[in-house]
Write an enzyme that holds these catalytic residues in place. Structure first.
Site, short mmCIF file in Angstrom:
data_model
loop_
_atom_site.label_atom_id
_atom_site.label_comp_id
_atom_site.label_asym_id
_atom_site.label_seq_id
_atom_site.Cartn_x
_atom_site.Cartn_y
_atom_site.Cartn_z
CE LYS A 130 3.75 7.74 5.52
NZ LYS A 130 3.43 8.70 4.44
CE LYS A 167 4.69 7.60 -2.16
NZ LYS A 167 4.07 8.04 -0.89
CB THR A 172 -2.62 13.63 4.23
OG1 THR A 172 -2.94 12.50 3.43
CG2 THR A 172 -1.17 13.56 4.65
CG ASN A 206 -4.31 16.14 -0.65
OD1 ASN A 206 -3.89 15.66 0.39
ND2 ASN A 206 -5.57 16.01 -1.01
CD GLN A 263 3.14 4.87 2.32
OE1 GLN A 263 3.69 5.73 1.66
NE2 GLN A 263 2.02 5.09 2.98
CB SER A 305 -5.68 4.81 1.73
OG SER A 305 -5.45 5.83 0.80
N GLY A 321 -2.75 8.24 -4.21
CA GLY A 321 -2.12 9.47 -4.70
C GLY A 321 -0.88 9.87 -3.92
CG ASP A 322 3.30 11.03 -2.83
OD1 ASP A 322 3.16 10.83 -1.61
OD2 ASP A 322 4.29 11.65 -3.28
CE LYS A 357 -3.92 2.12 0.32
NZ LYS A 357 -3.50 2.80 -0.94
P1 NDP Z 1 0.66 17.82 -4.28
O1 NDP Z 1 1.15 17.47 -5.62
O2 NDP Z 1 -0.79 18.00 -4.05
O3 NDP Z 1 1.40 19.13 -3.75
C1 NDP Z 1 2.78 19.20 -3.64
C2 NDP Z 1 3.18 20.61 -3.25
O4 NDP Z 1 4.57 20.65 -3.00
C3 NDP Z 1 2.91 21.61 -4.35
O5 NDP Z 1 2.65 22.84 -3.75
C4 NDP Z 1 4.21 21.63 -5.12
O6 NDP Z 1 4.45 22.83 -5.82
C5 NDP Z 1 5.21 21.49 -3.98
N1 NDP Z 1 6.42 20.79 -4.45
C6 NDP Z 1 6.49 19.62 -5.11
N2 NDP Z 1 7.75 19.30 -5.40
C7 NDP Z 1 8.48 20.31 -4.95
C8 NDP Z 1 9.85 20.58 -4.94
N3 NDP Z 1 10.75 19.73 -5.49
N4 NDP Z 1 10.26 21.74 -4.36
C9 NDP Z 1 9.37 22.59 -3.79
N5 NDP Z 1 8.05 22.38 -3.77
C10 NDP Z 1 7.63 21.27 -4.33
O7 NDP Z 1 1.24 16.71 -3.30
P2 NDP Z 1 0.78 16.34 -1.82
O8 NDP Z 1 0.29 17.54 -1.10
O9 NDP Z 1 -0.07 15.14 -1.90
O10 NDP Z 1 2.18 15.87 -1.20
C11 NDP Z 1 3.01 16.74 -0.43
C12 NDP Z 1 3.90 15.89 0.47
O11 NDP Z 1 3.09 15.12 1.36
C13 NDP Z 1 4.79 14.88 -0.25
O12 NDP Z 1 5.98 14.73 0.49
C14 NDP Z 1 3.99 13.58 -0.15
O13 NDP Z 1 4.81 12.45 -0.27
C15 NDP Z 1 3.42 13.73 1.24
N6 NDP Z 1 2.24 12.93 1.56
C16 NDP Z 1 1.11 12.96 0.79
C17 NDP Z 1 0.00 12.24 1.16
C18 NDP Z 1 -1.28 12.31 0.40
O14 NDP Z 1 -2.26 11.69 0.86
N7 NDP Z 1 -1.38 13.01 -0.70
C19 NDP Z 1 0.01 11.37 2.34
C20 NDP Z 1 1.21 11.47 3.14
C21 NDP Z 1 2.28 12.22 2.72
P3 NDP Z 1 3.84 23.07 -7.30
O15 NDP Z 1 2.42 23.52 -7.07
O16 NDP Z 1 4.70 24.14 -7.88
O17 NDP Z 1 3.92 21.78 -8.03
O1 2IT Z 2 2.81 9.01 1.59
C1 2IT Z 2 1.67 8.54 1.75
O2 2IT Z 2 1.31 8.02 2.81
C2 2IT Z 2 0.71 8.65 0.64
N1 2IT Z 2 1.05 9.22 -0.39
C3 2IT Z 2 -0.65 8.04 0.76
C4 2IT Z 2 -0.60 6.58 0.50
C5 2IT Z 2 -1.94 5.89 0.42
O3 2IT Z 2 -1.91 4.71 0.07
O4 2IT Z 2 -2.98 6.49 0.70
#
Ligand code: NDP
Ligand code: 2IT
Length: 450
Positions: A112, A124, A207, A239, A109, A383, A163-164, A88
Site C-alpha cells: 500500500k 503494523k 481514508t 472511522n 502495508q 499520515s 491509528g487503525d 509506517k
Molecule cells: P474503527 O475501530 O474506527 O471501526 C471499525 C469498525 O468495524 C467498527 O464499526 C467495528 O464495530 C467494526 N468491526 C471491528 N472488528 C470487527 C469484527 N471482527 N467483525 C465485525 N465488525 C468489526 O476502525 P477503522 O474504521 O479505522 O478501520 C476499519 C478498517 O479499515 C480496518 O480493516 C482497518 O485496518 C482499515 N483501515 C483503516 C485506516 C485508518 O486510517 N483508520 C486506513 C486504512 C485501512 P464495533 O463498533 O462494534 O467495534
Molecule cells: O491500514 C492503514 O493504512 C492504516 N491503518 C493507516 C496507517 C497510517 O500510518 O496512517
C-alpha cells in the site's frame, strides 16, 4: 517457487490465523507475470526476503483498571520492510489481535505504502486490549503502559505508528503524551494526532474520502459512470465507514447500510450519519441496534440472524459496495448475492475484507474490484503529509490536503490500471496493484544490497 515459499512460511509460522498466508499467497501469485522478467529478483532473493519481517517486537503491557486491579495484555510492533522509507503503519487495539493478524496487516502495508509513491516502509502493531466499555482513564493508563514498552523502537525517522481499529486521535494523543514525557522529544513520531498539537487537517477523513475518490475515478474511467443518485452499501461504523458514507453522500449517492461487530442496519431512506456518529464517535462504540429505535423505517439485523456464511449488508441490492469494517467480512456467498442483485463495483475500504474466492468470482463476472491496498491508501498518504508538515513546522489548510489526497488517489488508480494493462491482466486491479507496488519495493531492496 511460490509453492516452496508458502510451504516454508507455513512451517516457520505456527499459525492460529491464516490471514498472513492469505495475504502473501495473493501477492506472490499475482507476481507471476513479472517475476521472471528480471534476473536480479532471483539473484537478490527478493521474494524470499520480502515475506519475512525485519523484526517482530512483542511486549507485555501492564496497567491498572478503575478497580485498581492489575491487567495484562500483549503488545506488538511488526517492522516488516523499510526499503522505501521509515516503517509506517497503524496500531490496532482489538481482542482478535495476534502476531498472525498483524503480520498480514504489516505485509499489506508495504505494498500500500509503495503504491502511494511516498517514502514510507511497511509496519503494523497493536494489542489484544479491548477498548470497548473502558473508561477514559483506563484508556489513558493502557496507552501509557503500551508506549512505555514501545518507545525505544520508534522515531520520526525510524518507525511512525498511527491509528487503525480501536485507535483514533484520542488514543494517539495519549500515546504521544507518554512518548513526549519519557523522551523529552516533540516530533512527528506518531501520525493521526489531534489537530491541536501537530495533527494534519483531514487525517480523520482521509481514508474514507480517499476510498470514494478512488471509486469515483475508477467508475469514470472504466465505465463512464458516476456515483450520483446511486444506491451504495457500506459496512462498518468506524472511522473509515463514517467518512466513506460522508463523502458518498456529498457526491449524491444514497448509502443505505452500515454495521458493527454485533449487527447491521438497513435504512432505505439513506443512513442518517449524525445518528451513527452519536453512537460511535469519540470511542463510544454503542450498539447500532439503538439506530433502529431512533430512525423510523430502518431495520436492524443482529449478527446471530445473518444468513449462513454471509453477512446481512451484502444481501441488499446496490450499485457499488464498500466493505469498511474488517478482514474477510465479504464471503463467496455474499459475492454471489451482490452479483445477483446487479452490483457493478466493489471498493475495499478495510484491509483485505473480501475472501479470495469472492474476489475471484467478482473478477470472473466482470465486477470492478479494487483491493484495499489501492483504495484505502489515502489514510496513510495523509499520515505522510502529517509527517511532512511536522518536519517543516508547517500547517496546511483543509483544501490543500483534500486536493493533494484527491490527486494522489487518481494517481494510484492510474498506476494500478496501467500496470494491469501492461502485464496483460487488464482490469485486474489486484494484480495491477501488487505488481506496481512490488516493482518499487524490489528496486529499492536491490539497490540497498542485503
Ligand atoms: P474503527 O475501530 O474506527 O471501526 C471499525 C469498525 O468495524 C467498527 O464499526 C467495528 O464495530 C467494526 N468491526 C471491528 N472488528 C470487527 C469484527 N471482527 N467483525 C465485525 N465488525 C468489526 O476502525 P477503522 O474504521 O479505522 O478501520 C476499519 C478498517 O479499515 C480496518 O480493516 C482497518 O485496518 C482499515 N483501515 C483503516 C485506516 C485508518 O486510517 N483508520 C486506513 C486504512 C485501512 P464495533 O463498533 O462494534 O467495534
Ligand atoms: O491500514 C492503514 O493504512 C492504516 N491503518 C493507516 C496507517 C497510517 O500510518 O496512517
Amino acid at each position: 517457487m511460490v509453492e516452496k515459499i508458502l510451504a516454508n512460511l507455513k512451517k516457520s509460522n505456527c499459525m492460529t490465523d491464516n490471514t498472513f498466508l492469505q495475504a502473501v499467497s495473493e501477492v506472490l501469485n499475482s507476481l507471476e507475470p513479472i517475476i521472471n522478467s528480471d534476473s536480479r529478483y532471483e539473484q537478490f532473493a527478493i521474494l524470499e526476503r520480502l515475506v519475512i519481517p525485519d523484526r517482530v517486537i512483542q511486549f507485555k503491557v501492564q496497567w491498572l483498571d478503575d478497580q485498581n486491579r492489575v491487567q495484562i495484555n500483549n503488545g506488538y510492533r511488526i517492522q516488516f520492510n523499510n526499503s522505501l522509507g521509515p516503517y509506517k503503519g497503524g496500531l490496532r487495539f482489538h481482542p482478535s489481535v495476534t502476531t498472525g493478524v498483524l503480520k498480514f496487516l504489516a505485509f499489506e502495508q508495504i505494498f500500500k505504502n509503495s503504491l502511494t509513491g511516498l517514502p514510507i516502509g511497511g509496519a503494523k502493531g497493536g494489542s489484544d486490549f479491548d477498548p470497548k466499555g473502558k473508561s477514559d482513564f483506563e484508556i489513558i493508563r493502557f496507552c501509557r503502559a503500551f508506549m512505555r514498552e514501545l518507545y525505544p523502537y520508534i522515531g520520526a525517522r525510524v518507525d511512525v505508528p498511527a491509528g487503525d481499529i480501536g485507535v483514533g486521535s484520542r488514543e494517539i494523543g495519549y500515546l504521544f503524551g507518554e512518548y513526549k514525557r519519557i523522551t523529552h522529544q516533540y516530533d512527528g513520531v506518531l501520525s493521526g494526532k489531534p489537530y491541536a498539537f501537530g495533527g494534519s487537517l483531514m487525517r480523520p477523513q482521509a481514508t474514507g474520502y480517499g476510498v470514494v475518490y478512488f471509486a469515483r475515478e475508477m467508475l469514470a474511467q472504466e465505465l463512464q459512470e458516476s456515483l450520483e443518485g446511486k444506491v451504495c452499501t457500506v459496512s462498518g461504523a468506524g472511522n473509515v465507514a463514517i467518512h466513506t458514507i460522508e463523502k458518498l453522500q456529498q457526491l449524491g449517492a444514497i448509502v443505505v447500510t452500515c454495521s458493527d461487530s454485533d449487527g447491521a442496519i438497513y435504512d432505505p431512506n439513506g443512513i442518517d450519519l449524525d445518528r451513527v456518529r452519536e453512537l460511535k464517535e469519540g470511542g463510544k462504540r454503542l450498539s447500532l441496534a439503538e439506530y433502529s429505535h431512533q430512525v423510523p423505517g430502518s431495520i436492524y439485523t443482529p449478527k446471530s440472524e445473518y444468513p449462513n456464511e454471509a453477512h446481512a449488508i451484502w444481501q441488499i441490492p446496490c450499485f457499488a459496495a464498500f466493505p469498511c469494517a474488517t478482514q474477510n467480512e465479504l464471503t463467496l456467498n455474499d459475492a454471489k448475492k451482490l452479483i445477483e442483485n446487479g452490483c457493478i463495483a466493489v471498493v475495499e475500504g478495510a484491509n483485505m475484507p473480501t475472501t479470495p474466492e469472492a474476489i475471484e468470482l467478482f473478477q470472473r463476472e466482470g465486477v470492478l474490484f479494487s483491493p484495499g491496498k489501492a483504495s484505502n491508501a489515502g489514510g496513510v498518504a495523509v499520515s505522510e503529509f502529517e509527517m511532512s508538515q511536522n518536519a517543516s513546522m508547517e500547517k496546511w489548510d483543509f483544501d490543500k490536503v483534500d486536493r493533494k489526497l484527491d490527486e494522489l488517489m487518481r494517481q494510484i488508480y492510474k498506476r494500478v490500471s496501467l500496470t494491469a494493462k501492461e502485464y496483460g491482466v487488464e482490469r485486474n486491479f489486484v494484480n495491477g496493484a501488487n505488481i506496481a507496488a512490488f516493482k518499487r519495493v524490489a528496486e529499492a531492496m536491490i539497490l540497498e544490497g542485503f
